[in-house]
Design a protein around this motif. Structure first.
Motif, PDB file in Angstrom:
ATOM      1  N   LEU A 121       8.677  -3.264  -5.011  1.00 13.27           N
ATOM      2  CA  LEU A 121       7.447  -3.145  -4.229  1.00 13.27           C
ATOM      3  C   LEU A 121       7.597  -2.022  -3.210  1.00 13.27           C
ATOM      4  O   LEU A 121       8.698  -1.644  -2.822  1.00 13.27           O
ATOM      5  CB  LEU A 121       7.151  -4.454  -3.497  1.00 13.27           C
ATOM      6  N   SER A 122       6.469  -1.523  -2.762  1.00 11.09           N
ATOM      7  CA  SER A 122       6.492  -0.524  -1.695  1.00 11.09           C
ATOM      8  C   SER A 122       6.894  -1.188  -0.382  1.00 11.09           C
ATOM      9  O   SER A 122       6.856  -2.419  -0.245  1.00 11.09           O
ATOM     10  CB  SER A 122       5.106   0.111  -1.543  1.00 11.09           C
ATOM     11  N   GLY A 123       7.274  -0.366   0.589  1.00  9.53           N
ATOM     12  CA  GLY A 123       7.635  -0.907   1.896  1.00  9.53           C
ATOM     13  C   GLY A 123       6.504  -1.696   2.519  1.00  9.53           C
ATOM     14  O   GLY A 123       6.722  -2.745   3.138  1.00  9.53           O
ATOM     15  N   GLY A 124       5.286  -1.207   2.360  1.00  7.21           N
ATOM     16  CA  GLY A 124       4.127  -1.903   2.904  1.00  7.21           C
ATOM     17  C   GLY A 124       3.904  -3.247   2.238  1.00  7.21           C
ATOM     18  O   GLY A 124       3.601  -4.245   2.899  1.00  7.21           O
TER      19      GLY A 124
ATOM     20  N   LEU B 134       6.649   3.747   7.208  1.00  7.27           N
ATOM     21  CA  LEU B 134       5.569   3.789   6.221  1.00  7.27           C
ATOM     22  C   LEU B 134       4.643   4.982   6.425  1.00  7.27           C
ATOM     23  O   LEU B 134       4.513   5.508   7.529  1.00  7.27           O
ATOM     24  CB  LEU B 134       4.742   2.496   6.307  1.00  7.27           C
ATOM     25  N   GLY B 135       3.994   5.382   5.333  1.00  4.03           N
ATOM     26  CA  GLY B 135       2.980   6.423   5.407  1.00  4.03           C
ATOM     27  C   GLY B 135       1.676   5.878   5.960  1.00  4.03           C
ATOM     28  O   GLY B 135       1.558   4.688   6.267  1.00  4.03           O
ATOM     29  N   VAL B 136       0.686   6.750   6.059  1.00  2.00           N
ATOM     30  CA  VAL B 136      -0.586   6.381   6.678  1.00  2.00           C
ATOM     31  C   VAL B 136      -1.272   5.251   5.916  1.00  2.00           C
ATOM     32  O   VAL B 136      -1.713   4.260   6.507  1.00  2.00           O
ATOM     33  CB  VAL B 136      -1.518   7.610   6.759  1.00  2.00           C
ATOM     34  N   LYS B 137      -1.355   5.370   4.588  1.00  2.00           N
ATOM     35  CA  LYS B 137      -2.073   4.367   3.793  1.00  2.00           C
ATOM     36  C   LYS B 137      -1.374   3.017   3.861  1.00  2.00           C
ATOM     37  O   LYS B 137      -2.015   1.984   4.085  1.00  2.00           O
ATOM     38  CB  LYS B 137      -2.183   4.824   2.346  1.00  2.00           C
ATOM     39  N   GLN B 138      -0.050   3.013   3.681  1.00  2.00           N
ATOM     40  CA  GLN B 138       0.690   1.748   3.714  1.00  2.00           C
ATOM     41  C   GLN B 138       0.653   1.116   5.100  1.00  2.00           C
ATOM     42  O   GLN B 138       0.576  -0.106   5.238  1.00  2.00           O
ATOM     43  CB  GLN B 138       2.140   1.971   3.280  1.00  2.00           C
TER      44      GLN B 138
ATOM     45  N   HIS C 123      -1.152   4.567  18.507  1.00  2.00           N
ATOM     46  CA  HIS C 123      -2.336   4.583  17.644  1.00  2.00           C
ATOM     47  C   HIS C 123      -2.401   3.317  16.792  1.00  2.00           C
ATOM     48  O   HIS C 123      -3.462   2.695  16.658  1.00  2.00           O
ATOM     49  CB  HIS C 123      -2.336   5.832  16.761  1.00  2.00           C
ATOM     50  N   HIS C 124      -1.269   2.922  16.203  1.00  2.00           N
ATOM     51  CA  HIS C 124      -1.238   1.694  15.425  1.00  2.00           C
ATOM     52  C   HIS C 124      -1.487   0.486  16.317  1.00  2.00           C
ATOM     53  O   HIS C 124      -2.208  -0.441  15.934  1.00  2.00           O
ATOM     54  CB  HIS C 124       0.108   1.561  14.717  1.00  2.00           C
ATOM     55  N   ALA C 125      -0.882   0.464  17.494  1.00  2.00           N
ATOM     56  CA  ALA C 125      -1.069  -0.657  18.414  1.00  2.00           C
ATOM     57  C   ALA C 125      -2.541  -0.807  18.794  1.00  2.00           C
ATOM     58  O   ALA C 125      -3.076  -1.924  18.799  1.00  2.00           O
ATOM     59  CB  ALA C 125      -0.221  -0.452  19.671  1.00  2.00           C
ATOM     60  N   TYR C 126      -3.198   0.307  19.076  1.00  2.00           N
ATOM     61  CA  TYR C 126      -4.577   0.230  19.568  1.00  2.00           C
ATOM     62  C   TYR C 126      -5.556  -0.195  18.471  1.00  2.00           C
ATOM     63  O   TYR C 126      -6.620  -0.734  18.765  1.00  2.00           O
ATOM     64  CB  TYR C 126      -5.013   1.563  20.165  1.00  2.00           C
TER      65      TYR C 126
END
Length: 262
Positions: free
Chosen positions: A143-146, A173-177, A203-206
């Motif tokens: 599986l992918s990391g995501g 992880l990349g943007v999509k994952q 950015h991810h937190a917000y």
């Protein structure tokens, strides 16, 4: 709307020998809430995780779970109180199938496993979180990391976690994952869990956070509910905005002739 208080740390501190890893750190988590802890490397995030998860005990302050003051002696004690931690490395067995990793450490029956029921339970638990994984017999390492992060989140929800601690779940992880993982983080919140999201990415937190605690060199550098802070201010504070502003101000006041030679 958030519910009852799940855990609270008040003026918590931790020292390792002569190193003060945490000092005067406070955090409160409620049902149906994502509390984000932000900071760069060395800010104290890992120490905070270890205290909440029962790996280490705090030296100062208080730690309460559902209003009861505790000093956890092991991760098992934390798990027994409904606190599940998903670390960045996930601690999975790559060659084992998804369903075996889903039940790893939670198998029932000493000599015989009901593998058909375990496969079915894994599929159902993943689907409840909106994760459509066609083959739970495939090695989890494929599986992918995501996807692996999402399986770990679904596992914690299924086995009754009330608090989910996520250690940098999008760091590699990349943007999509990253977007997929954050989607399932909000699904855990919507299922009524309290989530502590550890990250260095404002950015991810917000995108998902309800509250933000900023750490710097083991101390709190800020604590804000979402309604009181924007992404730009959050990013600036995490980058040491006050320090940068002070340095810029000092440089602007200094006459070029008085500056030291380069």
């Amino acid at each position: 709307m958030t519910g009852r208080e799940l855990l609270a740390l008040t003026a918590v501190g931790k020292t390792y020998g002569s190193v003060r890893a945490l000092q005067d750190v406070s955090l409160t988590l409620r049902e149906g809430e994502i509390s984000c802890v932000l900071g760069d490397n060395g800010a104290g995030k890992s120490t905070l995780i270890k205290i909440i998860a029962g790996l280490h005990q705090h030296d100062e302050g208080s730690y309460t779970i559902a209003g009861e003051e505790v000093r956890l002696g092991s991760p098992r004690q934390a798990l027994d109180r409904g606190i599940a931690t998903v670390y960045q490395d996930l601690a999975v067995v790559p060659l084992m199938p998804v369903w075996r990793n889903f039940f790893l450490g939670s198998e029932r029956g000493r000599f015989r496993l009901d593998t058909a029921a375990m496969r079915a339970t894994t599929r159902e638990a993943l689907l409840r979180m909106g994760i459509d994984l066609h083959d739970v017999d495939q090695p989890i390492g494929t599986l992918s990391g995501g996807q692996r992060q999402c399986v770990a989140i679904a596992r914690a929800v299924h086995f009754g976690a009330k608090v989910l601690i996520l250690d940098e779940p999008t760091a590699a992880l990349g943007v999509k994952q990253s977007g997929v993982v954050l989607k399932y983080v909000t699904a855990a919140r919507d299922a009524g869990l309290g989530v502590v999201l550890i990250t260095h990415n404002p950015h991810h937190a917000y995108l998902v956070g309800d509250h933000f605690t900023l750490l710097k060199r083991g101390r709190m550098a800020g604590s804000h509910p979402r309604a009181e802070i924007g992404l730009e201010q959050l990013t600036t504070e995490m980058a040491g905005g006050s320090d940068l502003a002070e340095l810029s101000h000092e440089l602007a006041r200094t006459d070029p002739k008085e500056r030291p030679p380069q």
